[in-house]
Write an enzyme that holds these catalytic residues in place. Structure first.
Site, PDB file in Angstrom:
ATOM      1  N   ARG A 391       0.830  -1.207   0.000  1.00  0.00           N
ATOM      2  CA  ARG A 391       0.000   0.000   0.000  1.00  0.00           C
ATOM      3  C   ARG A 391       0.862   1.253   0.000  1.00  0.00           C
ATOM      4  O   ARG A 391       0.580   2.209  -0.737  1.00  0.00           O
ATOM      5  CB  ARG A 391      -0.952   0.023   1.206  1.00  0.00           C
ATOM      6  CG  ARG A 391      -1.943   1.196   1.144  1.00  0.00           C
ATOM      7  CD  ARG A 391      -2.885   1.225   2.338  1.00  0.00           C
ATOM      8  NE  ARG A 391      -3.980   2.168   2.127  1.00  0.00           N
ATOM      9  CZ  ARG A 391      -3.946   3.454   2.411  1.00  0.00           C
ATOM     10  NH1 ARG A 391      -2.848   3.999   2.921  1.00  0.00           N
ATOM     11  NH2 ARG A 391      -4.992   4.228   2.198  1.00  0.00           N
ATOM     12  N   CYS A 392       1.919   1.261   0.805  1.00  0.00           N
ATOM     13  CA  CYS A 392       2.804   2.429   0.854  1.00  0.00           C
ATOM     14  C   CYS A 392       3.410   2.734  -0.517  1.00  0.00           C
ATOM     15  O   CYS A 392       3.640   3.892  -0.857  1.00  0.00           O
ATOM     16  CB  CYS A 392       3.942   2.195   1.849  1.00  0.00           C
ATOM     17  SG  CYS A 392       3.434   2.157   3.576  1.00  0.00           S
TER      18      CYS A 392
END
Length: 402
Positions: A391-392
């Site tokens: 996600r990052c």
């Protein structure tokens, strides 16, 4: 092929377009002397990190996702003269370099082709890489070592989630908290302002003061946003974001979620991410303690802030569902802490109930699979040195609406 319409109203709608950044020369600037300052816990093997990232991008493409690479977008945007001035002015700091050296460096950067300029803006430049002799007129140059940076590198560009996020049809440009990352938003801003792919896109929120980082922002449901408040996003930033989203009718409810102000839990998405329209995976050590202040939009342009309540209950109420399904990894405390540190809770949904996750977090991934979530594992022996998961490393620019 017609361009995919941009925008997103959730964390889990089918992913159509995503912005990634392939690791590059900026990671080769990391040394044992500067890696802490530049927010990396180690020195990544860059070729291996690139291999792992290519596999990540390839997996997304195999699922029908349009993958846009930030470095390519930047170079293409820099074909614009206004974009070049924007990027150079953000990178060259006269207060640190002195006016004579800053003027000379800016003049040189203006001569570079877009690809070469993009490389410098991302990878930085050392004093010994200056292509001109400046020792006669610049005390700054005389007093710095050759290996010092005249323009700092941006190794955290890898984490494209933080400098912008999409909500509805608009993009929000954030304000990053730590000095090592502040300039990242200038490149993101430049891309959205000058790249043809984003022509006509309107802004949702632009902060020049109170920090808000995209890793702290979860789109729980259409109109419902959770914002982590901790090491990177301040209470003032969360409040400013909420009021801005209310003013633009992009949200009706914002949950401000206090998290620990520490490296291991730097963003909300390091302890909690959505894996389905009604489900989150959450670090078990905080399931019972995570709370939220619910901020409501009220008539007349004001806001109402509720008392703190358990996050799981406040989120379900705001989302209009009976109960938020929590996939508590249910692990022993040591394994739970290890897998949280290795971004086991930081998943990227490519569709409802389908997520990309680091393969190393075997226990967490097993729990997800046992709960009916399809896990698409990727390698991360080197990508994880900056403390960020799938996600990052991704900024979804288009999802199917829920």
């Amino acid at each position: 092929m017609e361009a995919i319409p941009l925008g997103s109203n959730s964390e889990v709608g089918r992913l159509r377009t995503v912005i990634l950044h392939r690791p590059g020369a900026e990671l080769q600037r990391l040394t044992p002397r500067n890696n802490d300052t530049l927010l990396f816990d180690g020195l990544p093997w860059v070729a291996k990190a690139q291999e792992e990232h290519d596999a990540f991008a390839g997996l997304l493409a195999s699922r029908g996702v349009e993958v846009l690479l930030l470095g390519d977008l930047l170079a293409q945007a820099l074909a614009s003269g206004a974009a070049r001035m924007h990027g150079i002015s953000a990178a060259v700091d006269p207060r640190r370099l002195g006016i004579p050296l800053a003027q000379e460096l800016s003049a040189y950067l203006r001569t570079l082709e877009p690809d070469a300029l993009a490389h410098v803006l991302m990878a930085g430049m050392t004093f010994d890489e200056l292509p001109f002799a400046s020792t006669e007129f610049s005390l700054v140059r005389r007093m710095h070592h050759d290996g010092d940076f005249v323009i700092d590198p941006l190794p955290n560009l890898l984490f494209t989630r933080d400098s912008s996020f999409w909500i509805g049809p608009r993009v929000a440009i954030t304000s990053l908290a730590l000095p090592a990352r502040v300039r990242e938003t200038s490149l993101t801003d430049l891309i959205y302002a000058h790249h043809p792919r984003f022509l006509g896109v309107r802004r949702a929120y632009e902060s020049r003061s109170a920090p808000v980082e995209g890793g702290d922002v979860l789109l729980l449901a259409p109109g419902v946003v959770a914002v982590g408040v901790g090491e990177r996003t301040t209470p003032a930033g969360a409040e400013a974001l909420a009021r801005s989203l209310f003013d633009d009718d992009l949200a009706h409810t914002v949950l401000a979620v206090p998290i620990a102000q520490e490296r291991a839990q730097m963003h909300l998405d390091t302890v909690c991410t959505m894996v389905d329209a009604d489900a989150v995976v959450m670090y078990p050590n905080i399931v019972d303690s995570l709370s939220a202040f619910t901020i409501h939009k009220v008539d007349g342009g004001g806001v109402k802030i509720d008392r703190a309540a358990p996050f799981v209950e406040a989120a379900a109420d705001a989302m209009g569902i009976g109960k938020l399904r929590v996939i508590d990894t249910g692990l022993d405390p040591v394994t739970a802490e290890r897998e949280q540190w290795d971004d086991g809770n930081n998943t990227l949904a490519v569709a409802p109930g389908v997520v990309v996750a680091y393969e190393r977090n075997t226990e967490t991934n097993t729990r997800l699979a046992d709960s009916g979530i399809e896990v698409l594992p990727i390698a991360a022996s080197e990508l994880g040195t900056g403390r960020g998961g799938p996600r990052c490393m991704s900024c979804p620019a288009a999802r199917d609406p829920l």
